[in-house]
Design an enzyme around this catalytic site. Sequence first.
Site, short mmCIF file in Angstrom:
data_model
loop_
_atom_site.label_atom_id
_atom_site.label_comp_id
_atom_site.label_asym_id
_atom_site.label_seq_id
_atom_site.Cartn_x
_atom_site.Cartn_y
_atom_site.Cartn_z
N ASP A 57 -5.78 34.86 16.58
CA ASP A 57 -6.24 36.27 16.95
C ASP A 57 -6.26 37.20 15.63
OD1 ASP A 57 -6.76 35.86 19.46
OD2 ASP A 57 -4.86 36.63 20.36
N MET A 95 -1.69 49.30 23.48
CA MET A 95 -2.74 49.52 22.96
C MET A 95 -3.18 50.85 23.49
SD MET A 95 -4.58 46.08 24.13
CE MET A 95 -3.37 45.54 25.50
N LYS A 152 -10.14 39.65 17.78
CA LYS A 152 -10.53 40.80 18.72
C LYS A 152 -10.00 42.07 18.11
CE LYS A 152 -11.07 38.32 22.89
NZ LYS A 152 -10.61 38.17 24.30
N GLY A 200 2.25 38.39 19.35
CA GLY A 200 3.55 38.63 20.32
C GLY A 200 3.59 37.52 21.04
N ASP A 201 3.80 37.67 22.52
CA ASP A 201 3.84 36.72 23.31
C ASP A 201 2.60 36.14 24.30
OD1 ASP A 201 6.41 35.28 25.10
OD2 ASP A 201 4.61 35.73 26.16
#
Length: 468
Positions: free
Chosen positions: A250, A385, A272, A304-305
Amino acid sequence: MVGVRMSYLNTFPVSYKVRGKRVLIVGGGAEALNKARLLAKTTAAVMVVSRRIEADFSGLEVSLAERPLHGGDLDGAALVFVAETGADAELAKAEARRRGIPLNVVDVPAECDFYTPSIVERAPLTVAISTEGDAPVLARLVRARIEAMLAPGLGKIASLAGGLRQTAESLIHDGAQRRRFYEALVTSPSIADAVARGEGLAAGEKLLAHHAGGQGEGAVWLIGAGPGAEDLLTLRAQRLLQEADVIVHDQLVPAGVLEMGRRDAERIDVGKAKGHHSFSQAQINTLIVRLARQGKRVARLKAGDPMVLGRAGEEIAALRRAGVDYQIVPGVSAALAAAAETATPVTLRKVSSGLVLATAHGADNGELAHWAALAQAGLTLALYMGKSIAAEVATRLIGQGAPAGLPVGIAVNAGRVGASHYAGTLGALAGGAADFADGPAVILIGEAVAAGDWAEARPLAAERAKVA
């Protein structure tokens, strides 16, 4: 590259061949003995020259000469170590430089052509740790940690791999498949047991025959990269990154984490970023399935996870439909990184009995009403977010009944160097858009936030005044 400060090595690490060559040590004390102990583990012919040999060199296969140094002592020498001071030391340094022989002057980095690293020896495997002479104590501490990680019998497995190399190259022509064989050889517990019993060759040949039968099956590993700090990755994540043929990552995964993968692994950015999707989720699903069907091992690296707001469920569903083997490796989620670096107990006895992880984008009134009720009940909210709509979300939560005085803590780039923190109340956040730093943010809301260490955080009330 603007704004990026690079670190460069002043030395280039190499392994220097000394088989059948002479190595000269000038000195007869403890430092000379230390060098002799290292060199005695090699196949070099080691000679020690000093007017006074005070240390006990017994048990070491070295030649001792208790006399003044002669210029001829450097004839044919591959390396020269100077471990004393005085006329002989000066002669050795001058002759080594005149003849172009690499020189090491013990504890005088400025006079060294090369440094002696701390060495972990599992012959023929060696691990060398060097700080370019700046911090030898640190090098020794790192060496101790590596010593504890590497089994004493690992060298025999390395020798086994060398003994099977020619046969492996003749039977397995595909480079990726051959690499998998070697990785299986050096990591398999059954091979290690066979080597310990003296049956390593038979076990290795059996494993080789298995891998020579055809292309191995591909797999996809959904790996949590954590919040961005390299040392917050799990050991399993590091190991699988070293085994992966392709790393599909990512946009939020930092370069330092990507560098933990194999140098020759293909890297595909499916990033993204807000307002720009280089790959749709459907395209990512198709990509990882296709790569695995080609027999490749794919590290699907997510910030992150992978199971927390990472859309891993859609990728898992695609892998299941395709019959592709997969594995999930957890990572430190940004909310937990934010809690850790601010010492915020997101669950706290008699204050907060739980933690809610949610994304602020797209939340409807029903969700906001539910969150407000949970916050009033004492649970901590961690909203991802939501930086650009933080004020709006705070206003709507208050409208749904959440107290305006509810503590709020915001971490931008949580878990990374240069993380930014902001603290205040839900009412202060609702008063206006704060001037947040660039990067992903986590908004922590709840009474437990007040128990954290937000002393260095920028106050949301001040931001409110600035906007006003």
